[in-house]
Design a protein around this motif. Sequence first.
Motif, short mmCIF file in Angstrom:
data_model
loop_
_atom_site.label_atom_id
_atom_site.label_comp_id
_atom_site.label_asym_id
_atom_site.label_seq_id
_atom_site.Cartn_x
_atom_site.Cartn_y
_atom_site.Cartn_z
N ALA A 227 -21.17 1.22 11.63
CA ALA A 227 -20.22 2.33 11.81
C ALA A 227 -18.81 1.78 11.90
O ALA A 227 -18.59 0.68 12.43
N VAL A 228 -17.86 2.54 11.38
CA VAL A 228 -16.44 2.18 11.47
C VAL A 228 -15.72 3.28 12.21
O VAL A 228 -15.84 4.47 11.86
N VAL A 229 -14.96 2.90 13.25
CA VAL A 229 -14.15 3.85 14.01
C VAL A 229 -12.70 3.44 13.80
O VAL A 229 -12.25 2.39 14.28
N HIS A 230 -11.95 4.28 13.09
CA HIS A 230 -10.58 3.96 12.69
C HIS A 230 -9.59 4.75 13.55
O HIS A 230 -9.43 5.95 13.38
N LEU A 231 -8.95 4.05 14.49
CA LEU A 231 -8.05 4.69 15.45
C LEU A 231 -6.60 4.25 15.31
O LEU A 231 -5.74 4.73 16.03
N ALA A 232 -6.33 3.31 14.41
CA ALA A 232 -5.00 2.71 14.33
C ALA A 232 -3.96 3.69 13.79
O ALA A 232 -4.26 4.55 12.97
N GLY A 233 -2.74 3.53 14.27
CA GLY A 233 -1.62 4.34 13.80
C GLY A 233 -0.43 4.14 14.70
O GLY A 233 -0.58 3.93 15.91
N LYS A 234 0.76 4.20 14.16
CA LYS A 234 1.97 4.03 14.95
C LYS A 234 2.05 5.12 16.01
O LYS A 234 1.87 6.31 15.70
N PRO A 235 2.33 4.76 17.27
CA PRO A 235 2.41 5.78 18.33
C PRO A 235 3.44 6.86 18.00
O PRO A 235 4.50 6.59 17.44
N LEU A 236 3.10 8.10 18.39
CA LEU A 236 4.00 9.22 18.14
C LEU A 236 5.13 9.29 19.16
O LEU A 236 6.21 9.82 18.88
N VAL A 237 4.86 8.80 20.37
CA VAL A 237 5.87 8.86 21.42
C VAL A 237 6.60 7.53 21.49
O VAL A 237 6.10 6.50 21.06
N GLU A 251 2.99 6.36 7.01
CA GLU A 251 2.43 5.22 6.29
C GLU A 251 1.31 4.56 7.08
O GLU A 251 0.28 4.17 6.52
N SER A 252 1.50 4.43 8.42
CA SER A 252 0.49 3.76 9.25
C SER A 252 -0.81 4.53 9.30
O SER A 252 -1.87 3.95 9.55
N ARG A 253 -0.75 5.83 9.06
CA ARG A 253 -1.95 6.67 9.09
C ARG A 253 -2.49 6.91 7.68
O ARG A 253 -3.67 6.65 7.42
N VAL A 254 -1.65 7.37 6.80
CA VAL A 254 -2.13 7.82 5.49
C VAL A 254 -2.44 6.63 4.57
O VAL A 254 -3.57 6.49 4.06
N GLU A 255 -1.46 5.77 4.34
CA GLU A 255 -1.65 4.69 3.38
C GLU A 255 -2.68 3.67 3.87
O GLU A 255 -3.53 3.22 3.10
N LYS A 256 -2.63 3.31 5.15
CA LYS A 256 -3.58 2.34 5.68
C LYS A 256 -5.01 2.90 5.64
O LYS A 256 -5.96 2.19 5.35
N THR A 257 -5.14 4.19 5.94
CA THR A 257 -6.46 4.81 5.92
C THR A 257 -7.02 4.85 4.51
O THR A 257 -8.19 4.55 4.27
N ARG A 258 -6.18 5.23 3.55
CA ARG A 258 -6.65 5.29 2.17
C ARG A 258 -7.09 3.91 1.68
O ARG A 258 -8.16 3.77 1.04
N ALA A 259 -6.30 2.88 1.99
CA ALA A 259 -6.66 1.53 1.56
C ALA A 259 -7.98 1.09 2.19
O ALA A 259 -8.83 0.48 1.53
N LEU A 260 -8.17 1.40 3.46
CA LEU A 260 -9.42 1.04 4.14
C LEU A 260 -10.61 1.75 3.50
O LEU A 260 -11.65 1.14 3.24
N CYS A 261 -10.47 3.05 3.25
CA CYS A 261 -11.57 3.83 2.68
C CYS A 261 -11.90 3.39 1.26
O CYS A 261 -13.07 3.39 0.85
N GLU A 262 -10.89 3.03 0.50
CA GLU A 262 -11.14 2.54 -0.85
C GLU A 262 -11.94 1.24 -0.81
O GLU A 262 -12.82 1.01 -1.63
N GLY A 263 -11.63 0.39 0.18
CA GLY A 263 -12.38 -0.85 0.33
C GLY A 263 -13.82 -0.60 0.75
O GLY A 263 -14.75 -1.23 0.22
N LEU A 264 -14.03 0.33 1.68
CA LEU A 264 -15.38 0.65 2.13
C LEU A 264 -16.21 1.23 0.99
O LEU A 264 -17.42 0.97 0.89
N ALA A 265 -15.58 2.03 0.15
CA ALA A 265 -16.30 2.69 -0.95
C ALA A 265 -16.85 1.68 -1.96
O ALA A 265 -17.83 1.97 -2.66
N LYS A 266 -16.24 0.50 -2.04
CA LYS A 266 -16.67 -0.51 -3.02
C LYS A 266 -17.78 -1.40 -2.49
O LYS A 266 -18.33 -2.21 -3.25
N LEU A 267 -18.12 -1.30 -1.23
CA LEU A 267 -19.14 -2.17 -0.65
C LEU A 267 -20.52 -1.88 -1.22
O LEU A 267 -20.86 -0.73 -1.53
#
Length: 476
Positions: A227-237, A251-267
Amino acid sequence: MDCEPESPSCCGSDLYIARQELAVDQTTAFAYHQRPGCLSRLTPPWENVTVEHSDQSIEVGSRVTLKTRIAGIPLRWKARHVWYDPPNGFADVQDSGPFAHWHHQHRFESLDHDRSCLVDSIEYRLPAGWIGRTLGGGKARRTIEAMFAYRHRITRDDLQLIADYPMQSKTIAVSGATGLVGDALCSMLTLLGHKVMKITRDETGDADEIAAWGKPEEMKKFEGVDAVVHLAGKPLVGKRWTPEIKEQIRESRVEKTRALCEGLAKLENKPSVFICASATGIYGDRGEEVLDEDSATGDSDDFLASVAKQWEDACSPAKEAGIRTVHTRFGIILSPDGGALEQMLLPAKVMGGKLGDGKQWWSWIALEDALGAIVHCIATPQVHGPVNFVSPEPIRNRDFARTLGRVLHRPALVPAPKFALRLALGEMADDLLLASFRVLPKQLQQSGYQFRFADLEDCLRFYLGKHRKPSQEVPA
C-alpha cells in the motif's frame, strides 16, 4: 480504565495501579509494547517530554533517557529495564530523575483466547520525604492518572484496530512522513506490526526509504509494497499566499502526485491500494449546505477547491492501472502537536473567541481518527474514490471556540474580526478560517469505520489532558 485506590507501601512509597482490557490476546499485546517507538507513541502530547536516547528494547539492561522540564527547569529522566518475561510483562526503574523512587511494572494477563488485560503498577516516592509528599503528592498523583488515562486509551484503540482489521503484516510506503499525520501514521503502523518505508525527495533512499522523485531505479522498490499512503505537500499555513507560494502549493500536490502515480502504473507488481491526501476545501465555501462525497466540488476560481480537484485528478494514472485509489478529504485535523489546534491554544488561553461572526461550519477530525481511518481504507477493499475524513459532528466556529475555552477553563470572549484576519493573512483567512464546510463522513460510516472521537469536547480533553472530574460527568 479501572484504577485501584492509593496504597502506600511499607517504605513510604505510593502505589498506583491501572487496568485496561484489550481486544487482543496476551502475546499480541506484549508485541505491541516491544516494538520500536512505543514509548513515543504513548507519551501524552501535553507533557513536555522527548526521548533523547533509547536502546529500542525492553529487555533487561536496556536504557532510555527522556528530556523534560519541571517548573521550567530542564531535567533528564534516565530509566533502566530490570524485568523481561514475554508475554507476561516487563518492568523499569528510574536511575535518575524527578522521583526519589520509581518502579513501573507492566503485566499482561490472559482473559481468553482473544482478549487480555494490561496492568500498570507504579510504585513511586517523591523527594524531600514528607515535605515533598505534602507539597507535591496531589500534583504527582493527578499527573500520573492523566498520563495513564492517555496511554491506556491509545493502547486500547490501537490494538482494537488489530482486532477489527486482522491483516497479515504489510509493507506500506508513506510520503510526508515528517508531517503531523505522516509521522504519527508511521509510528502506529510499525506498532501494529507492519513494515514502513518512507518516501523521500532525495536522489537515493536508504534501505527503508524510496526516493520516488529521485533516480529512476528507485521506483523498483515499490515492487514489494502492498500500500502507498501519499501525504506530502507544501503546508497551506505559514507564509501569505503570493502567486509564487500558490504555485508551490499546487506543484507540490498536483505535479508530484501525477509523477508518482505514473511511476506506480508502470510497475509489474503494483501496490493493491493508493491512498492520497486531499481536503474538504474541494467543496468550496458552501454556507449551511450539508456535504458528503456525492456533493459537487467548488468553483474553479476558488483556489483551494481548484487545487484539490487537480490533486485528485492527478491520481488518474494509478486508478487507470487498476490500483484501488482513495482520496482522503481531510477536514481540520486536531492535535496539540501541530496544525490548527496548536495555533489556537495560545489565543484560547488569553480568552480568544470566534473568528469573524463565528457562524461558519468547521468539519474536524481527531488525529487518532485520521490514522485509524487510513488503516480502515487500507484494509477495506470496497473503499475507493473520495472519502471525507471528518467527524460525524461538524460544529460552528463560535461553538468550537466556546468548547475549547471550557476545556481550558477560559471564557471565549475576544473575537477576531474578519478585517483583521484578512489584513494579517490575506486570501488564506477566507479559505481556511472563514469559509464554511459542513461535511459528513458518509463513506467511512457506511463502510463500517468506528470513530474514536465523535464529540469535540471529549477529543479536546483527551489531547490536552483535561479529563472530566466526577462532578463533570455527563449522565448517559
